[in-house]
Motif scaffolding. Structure first.
Motif, PDB file in Angstrom:
ATOM      1  N   ARG A   1     -15.909  -1.029 -21.750  1.00 30.51           N
ATOM      2  CA  ARG A   1     -16.951  -0.456 -22.600  1.00 30.51           C
ATOM      3  C   ARG A   1     -17.643   0.739 -21.956  1.00 30.51           C
ATOM      4  N   GLY A   2     -17.766   0.742 -20.655  1.00 31.14           N
ATOM      5  CA  GLY A   2     -18.427   1.860 -19.998  1.00 31.14           C
ATOM      6  C   GLY A   2     -18.935   1.490 -18.618  1.00 31.14           C
ATOM      7  N   ILE A   3     -19.321   2.528 -17.875  1.00 29.33           N
ATOM      8  CA  ILE A   3     -19.822   2.375 -16.513  1.00 29.33           C
ATOM      9  C   ILE A   3     -21.133   3.137 -16.402  1.00 29.33           C
ATOM     10  N   ARG A   4     -22.088   2.536 -15.727  1.00 30.94           N
ATOM     11  CA  ARG A   4     -23.370   3.195 -15.472  1.00 30.94           C
ATOM     12  C   ARG A   4     -23.633   3.194 -13.973  1.00 30.94           C
ATOM     13  N   LEU A   5     -24.049   4.335 -13.446  1.00 34.43           N
ATOM     14  CA  LEU A   5     -24.455   4.462 -12.052  1.00 34.43           C
ATOM     15  C   LEU A   5     -25.931   4.821 -12.022  1.00 34.43           C
ATOM     16  N   HIS A   6     -26.692   4.165 -11.154  1.00 36.14           N
ATOM     17  CA  HIS A   6     -28.138   4.352 -11.140  1.00 36.14           C
ATOM     18  C   HIS A   6     -28.601   5.003  -9.849  1.00 36.14           C
ATOM     19  N   SER A   7     -29.767   5.627  -9.890  1.00 34.79           N
ATOM     20  CA  SER A   7     -30.283   6.374  -8.745  1.00 34.79           C
ATOM     21  C   SER A   7     -30.653   5.473  -7.573  1.00 34.79           C
ATOM     22  N   ASP A   8     -30.806   4.165  -7.801  1.00 36.44           N
ATOM     23  CA  ASP A   8     -31.080   3.240  -6.694  1.00 36.44           C
ATOM     24  C   ASP A   8     -29.796   2.749  -6.047  1.00 36.44           C
ATOM     25  N   THR A   9     -28.669   3.386  -6.376  1.00 37.36           N
ATOM     26  CA  THR A   9     -27.311   3.103  -5.874  1.00 37.36           C
ATOM     27  C   THR A   9     -26.732   1.806  -6.433  1.00 37.36           C
ATOM     28  N   SER A  10     -27.360   1.236  -7.449  1.00 39.38           N
ATOM     29  CA  SER A  10     -26.752   0.107  -8.135  1.00 39.38           C
ATOM     30  C   SER A  10     -25.852   0.646  -9.250  1.00 39.38           C
ATOM     31  N   GLY A  11     -25.082  -0.236  -9.854  1.00 40.36           N
ATOM     32  CA  GLY A  11     -24.203   0.175 -10.939  1.00 40.36           C
ATOM     33  C   GLY A  11     -23.915  -0.984 -11.870  1.00 40.36           C
ATOM     34  N   LEU A  12     -23.299  -0.686 -12.996  1.00 42.39           N
ATOM     35  CA  LEU A  12     -22.968  -1.709 -13.976  1.00 42.39           C
ATOM     36  C   LEU A  12     -21.710  -1.287 -14.720  1.00 42.39           C
ATOM     37  N   THR A  13     -20.750  -2.199 -14.791  1.00 45.92           N
ATOM     38  CA  THR A  13     -19.531  -1.972 -15.563  1.00 45.92           C
ATOM     39  C   THR A  13     -19.458  -3.020 -16.665  1.00 45.92           C
TER      40      THR A  13
ATOM     41  N   MET B   1     -15.503   7.310 -18.567  1.00 43.37           N
ATOM     42  CA  MET B   1     -16.139   6.044 -18.934  1.00 43.37           C
ATOM     43  C   MET B   1     -17.608   5.959 -18.540  1.00 43.37           C
ATOM     44  N   ILE B   2     -18.151   7.009 -17.947  1.00 46.47           N
ATOM     45  CA  ILE B   2     -19.554   6.986 -17.538  1.00 46.47           C
ATOM     46  C   ILE B   2     -20.452   7.109 -18.762  1.00 46.47           C
ATOM     47  N   ARG B   3     -21.524   6.311 -18.782  1.00 50.41           N
ATOM     48  CA  ARG B   3     -22.376   6.250 -19.966  1.00 50.41           C
ATOM     49  C   ARG B   3     -23.830   6.622 -19.681  1.00 50.41           C
ATOM     50  N   ASN B   4     -24.121   7.255 -18.554  1.00 45.62           N
ATOM     51  CA  ASN B   4     -25.493   7.721 -18.324  1.00 45.62           C
ATOM     52  C   ASN B   4     -25.468   9.035 -17.549  1.00 45.62           C
ATOM     53  N   VAL B   5     -26.567   9.778 -17.645  1.00 47.07           N
ATOM     54  CA  VAL B   5     -26.623  11.132 -17.091  1.00 47.07           C
ATOM     55  C   VAL B   5     -26.479  11.116 -15.577  1.00 47.07           C
ATOM     56  N   PHE B   6     -27.193  10.206 -14.905  1.00 50.16           N
ATOM     57  CA  PHE B   6     -27.104  10.164 -13.449  1.00 50.16           C
ATOM     58  C   PHE B   6     -25.671   9.875 -12.995  1.00 50.16           C
ATOM     59  N   GLY B   7     -24.985   9.005 -13.720  1.00 53.96           N
ATOM     60  CA  GLY B   7     -23.607   8.709 -13.369  1.00 53.96           C
ATOM     61  C   GLY B   7     -22.707   9.917 -13.506  1.00 53.96           C
ATOM     62  N   VAL B   8     -22.900  10.663 -14.581  1.00 51.57           N
ATOM     63  CA  VAL B   8     -22.102  11.885 -14.779  1.00 51.57           C
ATOM     64  C   VAL B   8     -22.366  12.875 -13.654  1.00 51.57           C
ATOM     65  N   LEU B   9     -23.638  13.085 -13.320  1.00 48.47           N
ATOM     66  CA  LEU B   9     -23.975  14.015 -12.249  1.00 48.47           C
ATOM     67  C   LEU B   9     -23.399  13.559 -10.913  1.00 48.47           C
TER      68      LEU B   9
END
Length: 247
Positions: free
Chosen positions: A70-82, A137-145
């Protein structure tokens, strides 16, 4: 023909072996990677690369086991979610959860294998290709950057840097993944012991299998330590050769 000549040149650039690095470079890059991983400030800055590999491991295993990604999210606190869709239990879900914490080390091992054959340019270009594939598959701005910056750095080094800089960058990156794959497992257990990660991969695996979460943390640690040893032996080839030894 210019096109054929260009493709031939590109092929040679990708698959040609570079000269063996100086043994001192292998040692220095290992020390640099160890300092980066063990120092709090540098680890917080660079840990996102480990998170990218972690979430990429979840994503790849989900696809390999027939789950729908469905997608991947990367967060600025270095956590993530798939996020993936499919059966909430069974081998596919178990393997998908299992893949995350061992993925950075396994990526590092693959990199060490390529460097063992002095395929530095191929390693860098494969890394860029994997980052571009993950970007879809990235679903957030921080992840794309994060992926654009990481991929841009690797591409710039592979295209513009001298062979010596490419070698230093490649060896440091692979050492970093091998060493950096171990620290998150230690952090995981520390947070779990304080009750701060009740939904960790290990705890989810515990609910899907007969084994407790500590068992899965131990599996993560043993796999990553074994991979670290194997990867270190591959990377130490120039040192062993210089000393008149062979693996």
């Amino acid at each position: 023909m210019p096109l054929i000549d260009g493709l031939t040149t590109l092929w040679d650039k990708l698959f040609s072996a570079q000269p063996d690095p100086p043994p001192l470079l292998v040692l220095l890059t290992a020390v640099v990677a160890l300092v980066v991983v063990s120092t709090r400030l540098t680890w917080r800055i660079t840990r996102n690369a480990v998170t990218i590999a972690h979430e990429g491991g979840h994503a790849l295993m989900a696809l390999l086991t027939g789950r729908k990604l469905r997608g991947i999210r990367l967060h600025s606190d270095t956590s993530g979610l798939t996020l993936s869709a499919g059966r909430p239990s069974g081998p596919g879900m178990i393997l998908t959860l299992l893949a995350g914490y061992i993925a950075p080390s396994l990526v590092g091992l693959a990199g060490a294998w390529l460097l063992g054959g002095n395929r530095i340019t191929l390693l860098l270009w494969v890394a860029v290709a994997l980052l571009l594939a993950m970007l879809v598959m990235i679903r957030n701005v921080f992840g794309v950057l994060s992926l654009l910056v990481t991929g841009g750095v690797v591409l710039a080094v592979s295209w513009y840097a001298s062979p010596e800089v490419q070698a230093a960058f490649a060896w440091t990156s692979v050492w970093f993944l091998l060493l950096g794959g171990v620290r998150p497992v230690v952090e995981l257990q520390r947070l779990r012991s304080r009750g701060r990660m009740p939904e960790s991969d290990a705890d989810q695996l515990a609910r899907l299998t007969p084994f407790p979460a500590l068992f899965w943390v131990t599996v993560f640690a043993l796999v990553n330590l074994a991979v670290l040893v194997g990867g270190a032996l591959l990377l130490a080839g120039p040192i062993l050769t210089d000393a008149g030894l062979t693996l």
